[in-house]
Design an enzyme around this catalytic site. Structure first.
Site, mmCIF file in Angstrom:
data_model
loop_
_atom_site.group_PDB
_atom_site.id
_atom_site.type_symbol
_atom_site.label_atom_id
_atom_site.label_comp_id
_atom_site.label_asym_id
_atom_site.label_seq_id
_atom_site.Cartn_x
_atom_site.Cartn_y
_atom_site.Cartn_z
ATOM 1 N N HIS A 77 12.208 -3.077 2.652
ATOM 2 C CA HIS A 77 11.688 -1.740 2.936
ATOM 3 C C HIS A 77 12.669 -0.710 2.416
ATOM 4 O O HIS A 77 13.887 -0.895 2.539
ATOM 5 C CB HIS A 77 11.491 -1.529 4.444
ATOM 6 C CG HIS A 77 10.525 -2.502 5.023
ATOM 7 N ND1 HIS A 77 9.168 -2.399 4.837
ATOM 8 C CD2 HIS A 77 10.716 -3.630 5.738
ATOM 9 C CE1 HIS A 77 8.571 -3.425 5.420
ATOM 10 N NE2 HIS A 77 9.491 -4.187 5.968
ATOM 11 N N ALA A 110 2.779 -0.697 5.285
ATOM 12 C CA ALA A 110 2.332 -0.685 6.685
ATOM 13 C C ALA A 110 1.733 -2.017 7.132
ATOM 14 O O ALA A 110 1.709 -2.316 8.334
ATOM 15 C CB ALA A 110 1.327 0.447 6.900
ATOM 16 N N ARG A 132 5.513 10.881 -2.454
ATOM 17 C CA ARG A 132 5.214 10.525 -1.055
ATOM 18 C C ARG A 132 6.469 10.689 -0.199
ATOM 19 O O ARG A 132 7.428 9.922 -0.351
ATOM 20 C CB ARG A 132 4.756 9.065 -1.008
ATOM 21 C CG ARG A 132 4.502 8.553 0.382
ATOM 22 C CD ARG A 132 4.363 7.039 0.395
ATOM 23 N NE ARG A 132 4.045 6.584 1.725
ATOM 24 C CZ ARG A 132 4.173 5.344 2.153
ATOM 25 N NH1 ARG A 132 4.615 4.409 1.314
ATOM 26 N NH2 ARG A 132 3.884 5.011 3.378
ATOM 27 N N GLU A 169 11.625 -9.958 2.637
ATOM 28 C CA GLU A 169 10.969 -8.720 3.075
ATOM 29 C C GLU A 169 11.898 -7.542 2.764
ATOM 30 O O GLU A 169 13.072 -7.582 3.130
ATOM 31 C CB GLU A 169 10.732 -8.793 4.584
ATOM 32 C CG GLU A 169 10.196 -7.515 5.184
ATOM 33 C CD GLU A 169 10.151 -7.546 6.718
ATOM 34 O OE1 GLU A 169 10.761 -8.457 7.334
ATOM 35 O OE2 GLU A 169 9.527 -6.633 7.288
ATOM 36 N N PRO A 195 0.789 -1.227 0.000
ATOM 37 C CA PRO A 195 0.000 0.000 0.000
ATOM 38 C C PRO A 195 0.824 1.280 0.000
ATOM 39 O O PRO A 195 1.861 1.350 0.658
ATOM 40 C CB PRO A 195 -0.810 -0.099 1.299
ATOM 41 C CG PRO A 195 -0.047 -1.036 2.169
ATOM 42 C CD PRO A 195 0.600 -2.024 1.221
ATOM 43 N N ASN A 196 0.342 2.224 -0.757
ATOM 44 C CA ASN A 196 0.892 3.584 -0.859
ATOM 45 C C ASN A 196 2.183 3.670 -1.654
ATOM 46 O O ASN A 196 2.693 4.767 -1.884
ATOM 47 C CB ASN A 196 1.078 4.220 0.532
ATOM 48 C CG ASN A 196 -0.243 4.386 1.250
ATOM 49 O OD1 ASN A 196 -1.182 4.923 0.673
ATOM 50 N ND2 ASN A 196 -0.350 3.892 2.467
ATOM 51 N N TYR A 207 11.290 8.242 1.409
ATOM 52 C CA TYR A 207 11.175 7.147 0.445
ATOM 53 C C TYR A 207 11.894 7.393 -0.879
ATOM 54 O O TYR A 207 11.899 6.520 -1.748
ATOM 55 C CB TYR A 207 9.695 6.846 0.190
ATOM 56 C CG TYR A 207 8.968 6.403 1.447
ATOM 57 C CD1 TYR A 207 9.349 5.228 2.104
ATOM 58 C CD2 TYR A 207 7.927 7.151 1.990
ATOM 59 C CE1 TYR A 207 8.705 4.817 3.269
ATOM 60 C CE2 TYR A 207 7.267 6.747 3.153
ATOM 61 C CZ TYR A 207 7.665 5.581 3.779
ATOM 62 O OH TYR A 207 7.035 5.168 4.937
ATOM 63 N N ARG A 246 12.643 4.385 12.906
ATOM 64 C CA ARG A 246 11.516 5.319 12.766
ATOM 65 C C ARG A 246 10.560 5.182 13.962
ATOM 66 O O ARG A 246 11.005 4.903 15.059
ATOM 67 C CB ARG A 246 10.828 5.074 11.410
ATOM 68 C CG ARG A 246 11.793 5.272 10.227
ATOM 69 C CD ARG A 246 11.112 5.054 8.902
ATOM 70 N NE ARG A 246 10.006 5.990 8.708
ATOM 71 C CZ ARG A 246 9.026 5.831 7.808
ATOM 72 N NH1 ARG A 246 9.030 4.769 7.021
ATOM 73 N NH2 ARG A 246 8.062 6.722 7.690
ATOM 74 N N ASN A 285 7.498 -5.822 -0.443
ATOM 75 C CA ASN A 285 7.441 -4.658 0.437
ATOM 76 C C ASN A 285 5.972 -4.521 0.832
ATOM 77 O O ASN A 285 5.149 -4.026 0.046
ATOM 78 C CB ASN A 285 7.930 -3.395 -0.268
ATOM 79 C CG ASN A 285 7.952 -2.199 0.679
ATOM 80 O OD1 ASN A 285 7.376 -2.246 1.773
ATOM 81 N ND2 ASN A 285 8.606 -1.122 0.267
HETATM 82 C C1 DQA Z 1 7.860 0.905 4.066
HETATM 83 C C2 DQA Z 1 7.916 1.146 5.592
HETATM 84 C C3 DQA Z 1 6.545 1.015 6.203
HETATM 85 O O1 DQA Z 1 6.615 1.273 7.602
HETATM 86 C C4 DQA Z 1 5.593 2.026 5.597
HETATM 87 O O2 DQA Z 1 4.305 1.874 6.115
HETATM 88 C C5 DQA Z 1 5.576 1.964 4.101
HETATM 89 C C6 DQA Z 1 6.847 1.810 3.403
HETATM 90 C C7 DQA Z 1 9.235 1.147 3.404
HETATM 91 O O3 DQA Z 1 9.409 0.697 2.279
HETATM 92 O O4 DQA Z 1 10.087 1.806 3.987
HETATM 93 O O5 DQA Z 1 4.551 2.101 3.476
HETATM 94 O O6 DQA Z 1 7.501 -0.448 3.842
#
Ligand code: DQA
Length: 151
Positions: free
Chosen positions: A105, A82, A23, A103, A15-16, A28, A112, A79
């Protein structure tokens, strides 16, 4: 596992991540998702991999993507955004399928907010890479390559 599956990987963005580029670029990075994906296709080709790349905002769609990848790829790079921090449903889906999931990120989640320090998916993943921006994904590609060549 046949040769074609052995060289094929799934990358799933959660998501996002469709908002990359605009963003929180300080967290990021400035690359758009399309630019990230182009870089990943390029790097994967150098390593001899082909990629299926998807982005989903919905938890269920991520679970469906993981299920579809089962039996069709050598590994999954995920990835989960959240959802990483609370989705037992995604954790169960990773545990239910055969390909190893890595996994990733972009940000260093351990450095954080406190809620980001917990990953409920990490225990069922092959390993985790965080904090290197887009290179987290590239390092995951390298890890898959190294694991394949050592087995
Ligand atoms: C993320 C880290 C997560 O905490 C966050 O909610 C994201 C992006 C990252 O790639 O750093 O959406 O997965």
């Amino acid at each position: 596992m046949n040769e074609q599956i052995q060289r094929h990987l799934a990358i799933i963005h959660g998501p996002n991540l469709h908002l990359l580029g605009t963003r929180e670029p300080g967290v990021y990075g400035a690359m758009t998702l399309a630019e990230v994906n182009a870089l990943l296709h390029e790097r994967a080709a150098v390593l001899g991999f082909t990629l299926s790349i998807e982005q989903h905002n919905d938890e269920g769609a991520i679970i469906d993507a993981l299920t579809r990848a089962n039996g069709t790829v050598a590994a999954i790079i995920l990835n989960a955004g959240a959802y990483t921090h609370y989705s037992y449903a995604i954790r169960d889906a990773i545990a239910a399928i055969a390909p190893p999931t890595i996994e990733v990120h972009l940000s260093n989640t351990a450095a954080r907010e406190a809620f980001r320090a917990t990953s409920v998916i990490a225990p069922v993943c092959r390993g985790s890479i965080a904090g290197f921006g887009v290179w987290s994904y590239v390092l995951a590609l390298e890890a898959v390559q190294l694991l394949g060549s050592s087995s």
